[in-house]
Design a protein around this motif. Structure first.
Motif, PDB file in Angstrom:
ATOM      1  N   GLN A 198       0.840  -1.152   0.058  1.00 54.02           N
ATOM      2  CA  GLN A 198       0.040  -0.128  -0.093  1.00 54.02           C
ATOM      3  C   GLN A 198       0.937   1.142   0.073  1.00 54.02           C
ATOM      4  O   GLN A 198       1.571   1.332   0.710  1.00 54.02           O
ATOM      5  CB  GLN A 198      -0.755   0.101   1.193  1.00 54.02           C
ATOM      6  CG  GLN A 198      -1.854  -0.980   1.283  1.00 54.02           C
ATOM      7  CD  GLN A 198      -2.707  -1.042   2.415  1.00 54.02           C
ATOM      8  OE1 GLN A 198      -2.655  -0.133   3.289  1.00 54.02           O
ATOM      9  NE2 GLN A 198      -3.738  -1.936   2.629  1.00 54.02           N
ATOM     10  N   GLN A 199       0.742   2.283  -0.769  1.00 55.05           N
ATOM     11  CA  GLN A 199       1.532   3.392  -0.926  1.00 55.05           C
ATOM     12  C   GLN A 199       1.044   4.208   0.081  1.00 55.05           C
ATOM     13  O   GLN A 199      -0.261   4.432   0.452  1.00 55.05           O
ATOM     14  CB  GLN A 199       1.158   4.039  -2.483  1.00 55.05           C
ATOM     15  CG  GLN A 199       1.717   3.314  -3.520  1.00 55.05           C
ATOM     16  CD  GLN A 199       1.794   4.173  -4.589  1.00 55.05           C
ATOM     17  OE1 GLN A 199       0.872   4.787  -5.006  1.00 55.05           O
ATOM     18  NE2 GLN A 199       2.570   4.162  -5.479  1.00 55.05           N
ATOM     19  N   LYS A 200       1.840   4.758   0.888  1.00 49.97           N
ATOM     20  CA  LYS A 200       1.731   5.872   1.909  1.00 49.97           C
ATOM     21  C   LYS A 200       2.696   7.121   1.630  1.00 49.97           C
ATOM     22  O   LYS A 200       3.818   6.864   1.231  1.00 49.97           O
ATOM     23  CB  LYS A 200       2.316   5.351   3.132  1.00 49.97           C
ATOM     24  CG  LYS A 200       1.188   3.987   3.538  1.00 49.97           C
ATOM     25  CD  LYS A 200       1.344   3.961   5.172  1.00 49.97           C
ATOM     26  CE  LYS A 200       0.114   2.747   5.289  1.00 49.97           C
ATOM     27  NZ  LYS A 200      -0.153   2.348   6.928  1.00 49.97           N
ATOM     28  N   VAL A 206      18.315   4.293   6.695  1.00 48.62           N
ATOM     29  CA  VAL A 206      17.579   5.269   6.262  1.00 48.62           C
ATOM     30  C   VAL A 206      16.629   5.084   4.867  1.00 48.62           C
ATOM     31  O   VAL A 206      17.378   4.711   3.935  1.00 48.62           O
ATOM     32  CB  VAL A 206      18.389   6.589   5.914  1.00 48.62           C
ATOM     33  CG1 VAL A 206      17.586   7.804   5.488  1.00 48.62           C
ATOM     34  CG2 VAL A 206      19.157   6.929   7.193  1.00 48.62           C
ATOM     35  N   LEU A 207      15.394   5.363   4.846  1.00 46.25           N
ATOM     36  CA  LEU A 207      14.670   4.880   3.798  1.00 46.25           C
ATOM     37  C   LEU A 207      14.625   5.920   2.893  1.00 46.25           C
ATOM     38  O   LEU A 207      14.605   7.252   3.145  1.00 46.25           O
ATOM     39  CB  LEU A 207      13.201   4.668   4.544  1.00 46.25           C
ATOM     40  CG  LEU A 207      13.103   3.595   5.358  1.00 46.25           C
ATOM     41  CD1 LEU A 207      11.467   3.550   6.072  1.00 46.25           C
ATOM     42  CD2 LEU A 207      13.361   2.291   4.774  1.00 46.25           C
ATOM     43  N   GLN A 208      14.611   5.571   1.923  1.00 47.84           N
ATOM     44  CA  GLN A 208      14.500   6.402   0.258  1.00 47.84           C
ATOM     45  C   GLN A 208      13.195   6.433  -0.317  1.00 47.84           C
ATOM     46  O   GLN A 208      12.414   5.573  -0.140  1.00 47.84           O
ATOM     47  CB  GLN A 208      15.603   6.018  -0.441  1.00 47.84           C
ATOM     48  CG  GLN A 208      17.085   5.851   0.054  1.00 47.84           C
ATOM     49  CD  GLN A 208      17.371   7.175   0.663  1.00 47.84           C
ATOM     50  OE1 GLN A 208      17.439   8.192  -0.093  1.00 47.84           O
ATOM     51  NE2 GLN A 208      18.139   7.185   1.757  1.00 47.84           N
ATOM     52  N   ASP A 209      12.827   7.664  -0.901  1.00 47.32           N
ATOM     53  CA  ASP A 209      11.707   7.696  -1.517  1.00 47.32           C
ATOM     54  C   ASP A 209      11.432   6.447  -2.495  1.00 47.32           C
ATOM     55  O   ASP A 209      12.478   6.157  -3.077  1.00 47.32           O
ATOM     56  CB  ASP A 209      11.607   8.963  -2.588  1.00 47.32           C
ATOM     57  CG  ASP A 209      10.374   9.331  -3.242  1.00 47.32           C
ATOM     58  OD1 ASP A 209       9.346   9.236  -2.453  1.00 47.32           O
ATOM     59  OD2 ASP A 209      10.107   9.695  -4.235  1.00 47.32           O
ATOM     60  N   SER A 210      10.204   5.936  -2.652  1.00 42.40           N
ATOM     61  CA  SER A 210       9.980   4.771  -3.478  1.00 42.40           C
ATOM     62  C   SER A 210      10.358   3.278  -2.870  1.00 42.40           C
ATOM     63  O   SER A 210      10.353   2.430  -3.373  1.00 42.40           O
ATOM     64  CB  SER A 210      10.417   4.846  -4.785  1.00 42.40           C
ATOM     65  OG  SER A 210       9.857   6.002  -5.505  1.00 42.40           O
TER      66      SER A 210
END
Length: 68
Positions: A8-10, A52-56
């Motif tokens: 699911q996109q958030k 660290v999370l990245q976009d997408s």
């Protein structure tokens, strides 16, 4: 930042968050019986704070349950 969590996109206002921060939002109060994979790579709990999370990014959160 856009993340896919359990298919699911958030969307998040923050540009970068750690996996530990994300887990506080997605599974508050839970620390046992959880496995997390980022982009199909399992991340040990000891590395959540430094991941660290990245976009997408795609995150899969699996929680153990009891049953019988």
């Amino acid at each position: 930042m856009e993340l896919t969590i359990n298919h699911q996109q958030k969307f998040f206002k923050e540009a970068a968050v750690s996996l530990a921060e994300l887990m506080q939002w997605e599974a508050p109060g839970k620390s046992k019986g959880i496995a997390v994979a980022v982009n199909n790579q399992v991340v040990p709990k000891t590395q959540w704070a430094s991941t660290v999370l990245q976009d997408s990014d795609s995150i899969l959160i699996i929680t153990a349950t009891q049953g019988g």
